[in-house]
Design a protein around this motif. Structure first.
Motif, short mmCIF file in Angstrom:
data_model
loop_
_atom_site.label_atom_id
_atom_site.label_comp_id
_atom_site.label_asym_id
_atom_site.label_seq_id
_atom_site.Cartn_x
_atom_site.Cartn_y
_atom_site.Cartn_z
N ILE A 219 0.84 -1.20 0.00
CA ILE A 219 0.00 0.00 0.00
C ILE A 219 0.88 1.25 0.00
O ILE A 219 0.60 2.22 -0.71
N ALA A 220 1.94 1.24 0.81
CA ALA A 220 2.84 2.39 0.84
C ALA A 220 3.49 2.62 -0.53
O ALA A 220 3.60 3.76 -0.99
N LEU A 221 3.90 1.54 -1.17
CA LEU A 221 4.45 1.66 -2.52
C LEU A 221 3.40 2.14 -3.51
O LEU A 221 3.73 2.67 -4.57
N GLY A 222 2.12 1.96 -3.15
CA GLY A 222 1.06 2.54 -3.96
C GLY A 222 1.14 4.07 -3.97
O GLY A 222 0.79 4.70 -4.97
N GLY A 223 1.59 4.65 -2.84
CA GLY A 223 1.82 6.09 -2.82
C GLY A 223 2.93 6.48 -3.77
O GLY A 223 2.83 7.47 -4.49
N LEU A 224 4.00 5.68 -3.77
CA LEU A 224 5.08 5.89 -4.73
C LEU A 224 4.55 5.77 -6.16
O LEU A 224 4.84 6.60 -7.03
N ALA A 225 3.73 4.73 -6.38
CA ALA A 225 3.18 4.50 -7.71
C ALA A 225 2.25 5.62 -8.14
O ALA A 225 2.27 6.06 -9.30
N LEU A 226 1.43 6.09 -7.20
CA LEU A 226 0.51 7.17 -7.54
C LEU A 226 1.26 8.45 -7.87
O LEU A 226 0.87 9.21 -8.77
N GLY A 227 2.37 8.70 -7.15
CA GLY A 227 3.19 9.86 -7.47
C GLY A 227 3.80 9.75 -8.85
O GLY A 227 3.82 10.72 -9.63
N VAL A 228 4.29 8.55 -9.18
CA VAL A 228 4.84 8.31 -10.51
C VAL A 228 3.75 8.40 -11.57
O VAL A 228 3.97 8.85 -12.69
N LEU A 229 2.53 7.98 -11.20
CA LEU A 229 1.40 8.02 -12.13
C LEU A 229 0.96 9.44 -12.44
O LEU A 229 0.79 9.82 -13.60
N VAL A 230 0.80 10.24 -11.40
CA VAL A 230 0.24 11.58 -11.56
C VAL A 230 1.30 12.57 -12.03
O VAL A 230 0.98 13.50 -12.79
#
Length: 507
Positions: A219-230
């Motif tokens: 889930i925390a890496l989802g924050g990393l992923a969302l940052g990379v996504l947006v």
């Protein structure tokens, strides 16, 4: 009243592990939004600055030769417009016309840049700037890990990371030269080191069950992923229609929100080092299983790191891409990374993290090799989607296994091992852009993708060694006892304190 109720709720929920997970999620989100928001902005912005300097010199020469009644042109480096003023400014209104780079047409009828040699030279310049953040982070990480273990705990470093990140964001917003942008990017590396090492160590300390920890880190890496996504599409659209400053100011306001939340929940003024001495960084670096996991993180992320500075320039050369397309091209990779980290974060413990990493590394290699075969932005969708999903598989498998290897083979103190994980991540993003930019300048972008793709495919079989890593003899008995307990009893026996005040293991 609502604000007071919110403050009261936050104080009551300080004992919630989910709130700590949310703070780490937001910290990684902001860090990686700032990391990627510059991807579509910097290549185009630096190219515009170089072309503007050429126009300034040209206009300066022409104005000296022109008569006193001739019109003069002034190039604005802020919004890249040319102001035409007459000799009698009071009688003739000022006229603003867009500055047109040589070989380009106005928006709506875009053509490829004429100065392709200058554009190719930007590869090294942009690559060195992108690599500066990871290089500084690489140097800082070996110090942050032991400092969190022995002296400060996790709360103070993650808050320091926020403060440095905020300063870097403001500097990005108002810098108008390559030197200042380089400093801003380097400064971000220090803040990112504090946030990522302390954040991951905090989660590993709070979530002691291996399966729960894997899910939380996913889930925390989802924050990393969302940052990379947006980040890339947000940066490209804002740069195209609002300007360079706006996206960084928005990120600065979001960073203030995260800092306020950390102050209320984590109380970073309290210095709480670990209650037990962790395994030394050098000993962890000698562990072959930790090195294999770190290598997978490094080479997997090096693929996207090489693409960040070189793909936009290649698109400008071969596809005549517009500014907004430079960031949107990374959207499939970012979206699939978000999907990959969420799905694999939940399933990797069951199907085998080593297998997820092996498949992920192989898929990264195949996908990046396919990228140069695209002839339009639509042709990049499938290979970029594969790259993002595969890297998500690798990260969401290897980050939890780092904590598992420490539990199994060393002392369960996590600052140093996640410093190693972050060093591996940074090595990918340090060497990737710098080496990739140089290779792209000399032998071309397709060879860059072929080289990193083959490296990932060759490294993938090493993940088999992570299938069943042996425990140290003195830990075998304690590990069997730990796994024989019920999850609820194990959790209560190890974290019987406030998750914030007891982040550092049993007293």
């Amino acid at each position: 009243m609502c604000f007071l109720s919110l403050l009261r709720w936050l104080r009551e929920e300080r004992q919630s592990r989910k709130l700590i997970l949310f703070i780490v999620f937001v910290a990684l989100l902001l860090d990686n939004m700032l990391l990627t928001v510059v991807v579509p902005i910097i290549p185009s912005y630096l190219y515009s600055l170089d072309q503007s300097k050429v126009l300034v010199l040209k206009n300066s020469t022409e104005s000296q030769e022109a008569s006193s009644g001739a019109f003069q042109t002034i190039v604005s480096l802020y919004d890249h417009t040319v102001k035409t003023v007459g000799s009698n400014a009071t009688s003739r209104p000022t006229e603003l016309v867009p500055a047109r780079l040589p070989g380009t047409e106005l928006p709506g009828n875009a053509t490829c840049p004429e100065s392709t040699s200058m554009l190719t030279n930007e590869n090294v310049k942009v690559g060195m700037m992108f690599a500066s953040k990871a290089t500084v982070q690489l140097i800082t990480n070996p110090f942050i890990g032991p400092l969190t273990n022995r002296y400060f705990g996790y709360q103070l470093p993650i808050f320091a990371g926020f403060c440095i990140m905020f300063a870097s964001t403001i500097l990005f917003a108002f810098s108008s030269s390559y030197a200042l942008l380089f400093v801003a990017r380097s400064l971000q590396g220090v803040g990112s080191s504090c946030s990522s090492v302390a954040g991951m160590g905090m989660l590993a300390s709070v979530y002691t069950d291996d399966e729960e920890r894997g899910h939380a880190i996913g889930i925390a890496l989802g924050g990393l992923a969302l940052g990379v996504l947006v980040g890339p599409p947000f940066g490209s659209v804002m740069y195209e229609y609002v300007g360079k400053t706006a996206p960084f100011l928005i990120l600065a306001f979001l960073a203030l929100f995260d800092g306020a939340l950390q102050l209320l929940v984590l109380q970073p003024t309290k210095v709480e080092p670990e209650s037990q001495k962790g395994t030394s960084l050098l000993t962890l670096l000698k562990d072959p299983y930790i090195l294999i996991a770190a290598g997978a993180i490094c080479f997997g992320n090096m693929a996207i790191a090489m693409m960040e500075p070189t793909l936009p320039i290649w698109m400008m050369e071969t596809m005549c891409a517009e500014k907004w397309q430079l960031g949107v091209a990374f959207l499939p990779a970012s979206l699939s990374y978000l999907i990959g980290t969420y799905i694999i974060g939940k399933l990797a413990h069951r199907i085998g993290r080593w297998l997820c990493a092996l498949v992920g590394m192989t898929l990264v290699g195949i996908s990046v090799i396919c990228v140069p075969f695209a002839t339009s932005i639509y042709g990049l969708i499938l290979p970029n989607f594969g790259v993002g999903f595969a890297i998500g598989m690798v990260d969401s498998s290897m980050m939890p296994i780092m904590g598992y290897l420490v539990d199994l083979r060393h002392v369960s103190v996590y600052g140093s091992v996640y410093a190693i994980a972050d060093v591996a991540f940074c090595m990918g993003f340090a060497f990737g852009p710098s080496i990739g930019g140089s290779i792209a300048e000399n032998i071309g972008f397709p060879w860059v993708m072929a080289i990193i793709g083959i490296m990932d495919i060759l490294f993938a079989p090493l993940c088999i060694f992570l299938r069943n890593p042996p425990a140290q003899e003195e830990k075998v008995v304690s590990h069997k006892l730990k796994t024989s307990e019920k999850p609820g009893e194990s959790q209560r026996s190890q974290v019987d304190l406030d998750p914030v005040d007891g982040l550092h293991g049993p007293a």
